[in-house]
Design a protein around this motif. Structure first.
Motif, PDB file in Angstrom:
ATOM      1  N   GLU A 160       0.841  -1.152  -0.120  1.00  0.00           N
ATOM      2  CA  GLU A 160       0.061  -0.020   0.003  1.00  0.00           C
ATOM      3  C   GLU A 160       0.891   1.028  -0.029  1.00  0.00           C
ATOM      4  O   GLU A 160       0.805   2.037   0.896  1.00  0.00           O
ATOM      5  N   ARG A 163      -0.138   5.165   0.291  1.00  0.00           N
ATOM      6  CA  ARG A 163      -0.686   5.815   1.622  1.00  0.00           C
ATOM      7  C   ARG A 163       0.756   6.955   1.950  1.00  0.00           C
ATOM      8  O   ARG A 163       1.506   6.329   2.786  1.00  0.00           O
ATOM      9  N   ASP A 210      -5.317   7.060   0.388  1.00  0.00           N
ATOM     10  CA  ASP A 210      -3.993   7.831   0.640  1.00  0.00           C
ATOM     11  C   ASP A 210      -3.359   8.004   1.939  1.00  0.00           C
ATOM     12  O   ASP A 210      -2.442   8.308   2.388  1.00  0.00           O
ATOM     13  N   THR A 211      -4.517   7.839   2.811  1.00  0.00           N
ATOM     14  CA  THR A 211      -4.175   8.206   4.447  1.00  0.00           C
ATOM     15  C   THR A 211      -3.385   6.990   5.159  1.00  0.00           C
ATOM     16  O   THR A 211      -3.430   5.890   4.974  1.00  0.00           O
ATOM     17  N   ALA A 212      -2.244   7.426   5.695  1.00  0.00           N
ATOM     18  CA  ALA A 212      -1.446   6.396   6.184  1.00  0.00           C
ATOM     19  C   ALA A 212      -1.641   6.457   7.721  1.00  0.00           C
ATOM     20  O   ALA A 212      -2.081   5.427   8.267  1.00  0.00           O
ATOM     21  N   GLY A 241      -6.352   3.346   7.296  1.00  0.00           N
ATOM     22  CA  GLY A 241      -5.042   4.121   8.151  1.00  0.00           C
ATOM     23  C   GLY A 241      -4.682   3.360   9.375  1.00  0.00           C
ATOM     24  O   GLY A 241      -5.590   3.030   9.846  1.00  0.00           O
TER      25      GLY A 241
END
Ligand SMILES: *Cc1c(COP(=O)(O)O)cnc(C)c1O
Length: 502
Positions: A160, A163, A210-212, A241
């Motif tokens: 992923e 992220r 794209d949230t880590a 996330g």
């Protein structure tokens, strides 16, 4: 602003004192002591001042008395918990058996020290609801970096790599966005709502594939508990996330609620804040990083393990055999954040504090810290604005904005004036969202008399500001150095001594 010059006649350096021939000489001729050293490594001359032993003692003792610390007076600094450091911690940390261990001591000869680290790791895990901690990082910011490296590796392993965003509320400590940026993440700053908290609606707007990580401090730096934490954690997890808990404010919750139960996957503690290790002047810190079960394999090494009674379960009961290793079964580890045992003496102090209090005592510590903060908050509201007038946790913010409009006296001036009364100033101008902010954290160990004295002094300064603002703006007048040009002091510190030209 004109720069005050430091009066060297008032504050001589050791080099300004003494006279040739005055030093106490314990050996007649020191040459034989250095004869065995290669000549190329010896200095031709070393212009040390010739002072008597007594004058040296007096010089440095005088300097030591010019500093201010928790042992001298009230220290209501917000966010960076500055509480009393019980002497039992030091009594334990300076025990010969701990203090004189060499970092290369083999495990068989260091069982007691390894047991300390093992029991601290287990204690922190159960107190904060994490699967495991690594005691390796040296401070909170260092542990933030470790946690974000863990998150990065975790997402990479899952393929992923998209992220790349870290969400940070606008009340966060500056180290949060800095750590995220150092790891190559893009920082999204999240505005707080009217109540000084993260709103579920706002965070949902920025969440995506794209949230880590979402980094949160709870209670936040306004001293307010994020009461929608479960919904926030749920939303972040639904987006794929991870939730990171900045544990700098753990003094407000210890033994009462656990970040693991709030839905956090990663966290740090500043044992030098919550667990009573002295840390004025940027001294050595200690920042254990904790993780939930799915991230244990990524923890920084080395870690201590107790020889499992049965299988490789890290929660196995402690046995009499502890091992400290860089590899174990953590092939995914991000590796060591620093050398050897990290700040081992701090691990001893933190465990001493935990055992001296017990779980019930730690719970009470937090409750008294909260009670003391609310006592001051209610009284201070009689003469300064408190922008969030509700029950706070261990700290609260007041604002001097109205006072500044009325009198010209700013938060900075109030802070400086407190120094003349033998009290440390609170944190000022942080968090950034409150103008003319004073962030006050009394901690649990202060008596009602001390709290009343602080409230009385602050009230007196505010009244003085209305009568005679110039007097407050001139403070401090009783300290060795008055107001300094803080920008120049930070950017161009003059720390170098040069011998006078002959
Ligand atoms: C102190 C603090 C940090 C940084 O911790 P250090 O141990 O000083 O590196 C991070 N977040 C908050 C809220 C803090 O108060």
């Amino acid at each position: 602003m004109s720069t005050p010059t430091f009066d060297r006649t008032q504050s001589p350096l050791i080099f300004d004192l003494g006279q040739d021939g005055r030093a106490n000489k314990y050996v007649e001729d020191a040459r034989p002591m250095t004869d065995f050293l290669p000549k190329s490594l010896l200095r031709d001359e070393l212009p040390l001042p010739d002072n008597s032993e007594l004058d040296v003692m007096r010089h440095f003792t005088k300097l030591s008395q010019r500093t201010f610390g928790i042992d001298l007076g009230f220290y209501p600094l917000g966010s960076c918990t500055m509480k009393y450091n019980p002497r039992i911690n030091d009594a334990m940390a300076t025990k010969r058996e701990f203090a004189q261990l060499h970092p290369y001591t083999p495990d068989e000869l260091a069982q007691g020290a390894l047991q300390v680290m093992y029991e601290l790791e287990r204690s922190l895990s159960s107190l904060f609801g994490m699967a495991a901690f690594s005691l390796n990082p040296s401070a909170g910011a260092h542990a933030e970096l470790a946690a974000l490296l863990i998150a990065k590796k975790y997402f990479k392993d899952r393929g992923e790599t998209k992220r790349d965003k870290v969400i940070v509320p606008d009340t966060a400590h500056g180290t949060n966005p800095a750590s995220a940026a150092m790891c190559g993440f893009k920082v999204i700053s999240l505005p707080s709502d009217q109540r000084g908290r993260v709103s579920v609606e706002e965070i949902k707007k920025v969440l995506g594939d794209d949230t880590a990580v979402c980094m949160m401090t709870n209670p936040n730096t306004l001293g307010l508990f994020e009461d929608h934490i479960h919904e926030i954690a749920q939303a972040v997890h639904d987006a794929g996330g991870l939730m990171y808990y900045d544990g700098a404010n753990a003094n407000a919750i210890m033994g009462n609620v656990r970040p693991g139960d709030m839905g956090f996957d990663l966290m740090h503690l500043n044992t030098h804040k919550t667990f009573t290790i002295p840390h004025g002047g940027g001294g050595a810190g200690h920042g254990p990083v904790g993780v939930a079960a799915h991230l244990v394999d990524y923890l920084p090494t080395p870690v201590v393990r107790a020889t499992p009674k049965s299988n490789g379960d890290i929660n196995a009961a402690p046995s009499d055999r502890y091992t400290f290793s860089l590899d174990f079964d953590l092939p995914k580890s991000i590796g060591p954040m620093r050398s050897f045992w990290s700040n081992f003496a701090h691990a001893v102090r933190a465990l001493a504090y935990i055992y001296a209090n017990g779980v019930g005592g730690l719970k009470k510590v937090s409750q008294l810290a909260v009670l003391n903060a609310n006592y001051i908050r209610v009284k201070v509201a009689e003469f300064l604005d408190t922008p969030y007038p509700e029950i706070c946790r261990h700290e609260f913010v007041a604002s001097a904005q109205e006072l500044k409009k009325e009198t010209g006296v700013k938060a900075l001036d109030l802070a400086k004036a407190l120094l003349d009364h033998g009290m440390m100033a609170p944190t000022m101008y942080f968090p950034l969202i409150v103008p003319e902010c004073l962030m006050i954290e009394p901690t649990e160990t202060e008596s009602k008399e001390t709290l009343d004295q602080f409230i009385g002094v602050l009230r007196e300064i505010v009244e003085e500001a209305k009568r005679n603002p110039e007097a407050v703006m001139a403070a401090p007048v009783t300290t060795v150095v008055g107001r300094v040009d803080e920008t120049r002091a930070a950017r161009n510190p003059d720390l170098k001594w040069e011998p006078a030209q002959a």
